[in-house]
Design a protein around this motif. Structure first.
Motif, mmCIF file in Angstrom:
data_model
loop_
_atom_site.group_PDB
_atom_site.id
_atom_site.type_symbol
_atom_site.label_atom_id
_atom_site.label_comp_id
_atom_site.label_asym_id
_atom_site.label_seq_id
_atom_site.Cartn_x
_atom_site.Cartn_y
_atom_site.Cartn_z
ATOM 1 N N SER A 1 6.117 1.101 30.312
ATOM 2 C CA SER A 1 5.626 1.654 29.349
ATOM 3 C C SER A 1 6.710 2.771 28.708
ATOM 4 N N THR B 1 0.308 -4.751 24.829
ATOM 5 C CA THR B 1 0.394 -3.282 23.805
ATOM 6 C C THR B 1 1.628 -4.273 23.045
ATOM 7 N N ALA C 1 9.984 -7.730 20.722
ATOM 8 C CA ALA C 1 10.256 -8.981 20.877
ATOM 9 C C ALA C 1 9.091 -10.098 20.490
ATOM 10 N N ASN D 1 2.484 -3.250 18.439
ATOM 11 C CA ASN D 1 2.666 -2.284 17.596
ATOM 12 C C ASN D 1 2.003 -3.238 16.023
ATOM 13 N N ASN E 1 1.685 4.123 25.002
ATOM 14 C CA ASN E 1 1.138 3.439 25.267
ATOM 15 C C ASN E 1 0.330 2.268 26.013
ATOM 16 N N THR E 2 0.888 1.260 26.321
ATOM 17 C CA THR E 2 0.347 0.697 27.857
ATOM 18 C C THR E 2 0.521 1.965 29.108
ATOM 19 N N LYS F 1 -1.018 -0.526 19.686
ATOM 20 C CA LYS F 1 -0.092 0.359 20.348
ATOM 21 C C LYS F 1 -1.462 1.042 21.542
#
Ligand SMILES: Cc1cc2nc3c(=O)[nH]c(=O)nc-3n(C[C@H](O)[C@H](O)[C@H](O)COP(=O)(O)O)c2cc1C
Length: 161
Positions: free
Chosen positions: A9, A88, A60, A90, A13-14, A134
Motif C-alpha cells: 500500500s 483496491t 495498470a 480507483n 487504501n489497501t 479506494k
C-alpha cells in the motif's frame, strides 16, 4: 489458528482494507490475525499461519509490481497454506479482478490452496477475492469483513491439525 494479511500500500487504501480483513477473521473464535506491509513482514507469524491473505492496489489493470517483487524474492515457504486475495482500485472496472486472478495464479505456482469462498455461502458472493474502490464504501467494507470471517470459519472447519 493464525491468519496473516500481507499487503502492499502506498496511499493507505489497501492497508485499511487489510485491517478490515483482520477484524473479520478475528470474529471467529481461536483466530489470531495480523496485517503487515510487504516492507515489514513478520516472517515467524507468516510461517505459522494457516491462511495468508494478499492485498494489492490495482496498477495498470493488474497487481502491483511491488507485490510481485515481494512474492518473487520472499524466502517464506507458502506451499500448503490457504491463499486468499483482495484488491483496491480507483474505478469500477479498473482491473481489480484481473489483479486478483493474476495474484491467484502466483499463489498456485507457490503451491498454495487458493480460496475465495465464491458463491459457496450465498450472497454476498466473493468471486475471486474482496474488492474495494479506494478504501471502500461501507457496503464494500462489510463485504470484506464477511469474506474474511467466512474464510476463517471454513478453513478452521476444513483444515484441522
Ligand atoms: C501506478 C498506478 C497505477 C494505477 N492503475 C490503476 C488502474 O489500472 N485501475 C484503477 O482502477 N486504479 C488504478 N490506480 C489506483 C490505485 O489502484 C488505487 O488508488 C489504490 O486504492 C491505491 O492503493 P493504496 O492506497 O493502498 O496504495 C493506479 C495507481 C497507481 C499509483
Amino acid at each position: 489458528m493464525k491468519i496473516a494479511v500481507v499487503y502492499h500500500s502506498e496511499t493507505k487504501n489497501t492497508q485499511k482494507v487489510a485491517d478490515i480483513i483482520v477484524e473479520g477473521a478475528e470474529k471467529v473464535e481461536g483466530v489470531e490475525a495480523k496485517s503487515m506491509s510487504i516492507d515489514q513482514v513478520d516472517e515467524a507469524f507468516v510461517n505459522e499461519a494457516k491462511v495468508v491473505f494478499f492485498g494489492t492496489p490495482t496498477y495498470a489493470g493488474t497487481y502491483s509490481w511491488q507485490m510481485k517483487k515481494w512474492i518473487d524474492t520472499s524466502k517464506i515457504k507458502l506451499a500448503g497454506k490457504v491463499g486468499c486475495v483482495f484488491a483496491t482500485e480507483n474505478f469500477l472496472g479498473g482491473g481489480a479482478d484481473l489483479a486478483e486472478l493474476s495474484l491467484i495464479g502466483m499463489l498456485l505456482v507457490k503451491g498454495m490452496f487458493a480460496y475465495s469462498v465464491g458463491i459457496g455461502e450465498g450472497l454476498p458472493y466473493t468471486h475471486f477475492g474482496a474488492v474495494c474502490i479506494k478504501d471502500g464504501t461501507e457496503e464494500q467494507q462489510e463485504r470484506v469483513r464477511l469474506f474474511a470471517e467466512r474464510v476463517a470459519n471454513n478453513v478452521k472447519k476444513s483444515f484441522k491439525e
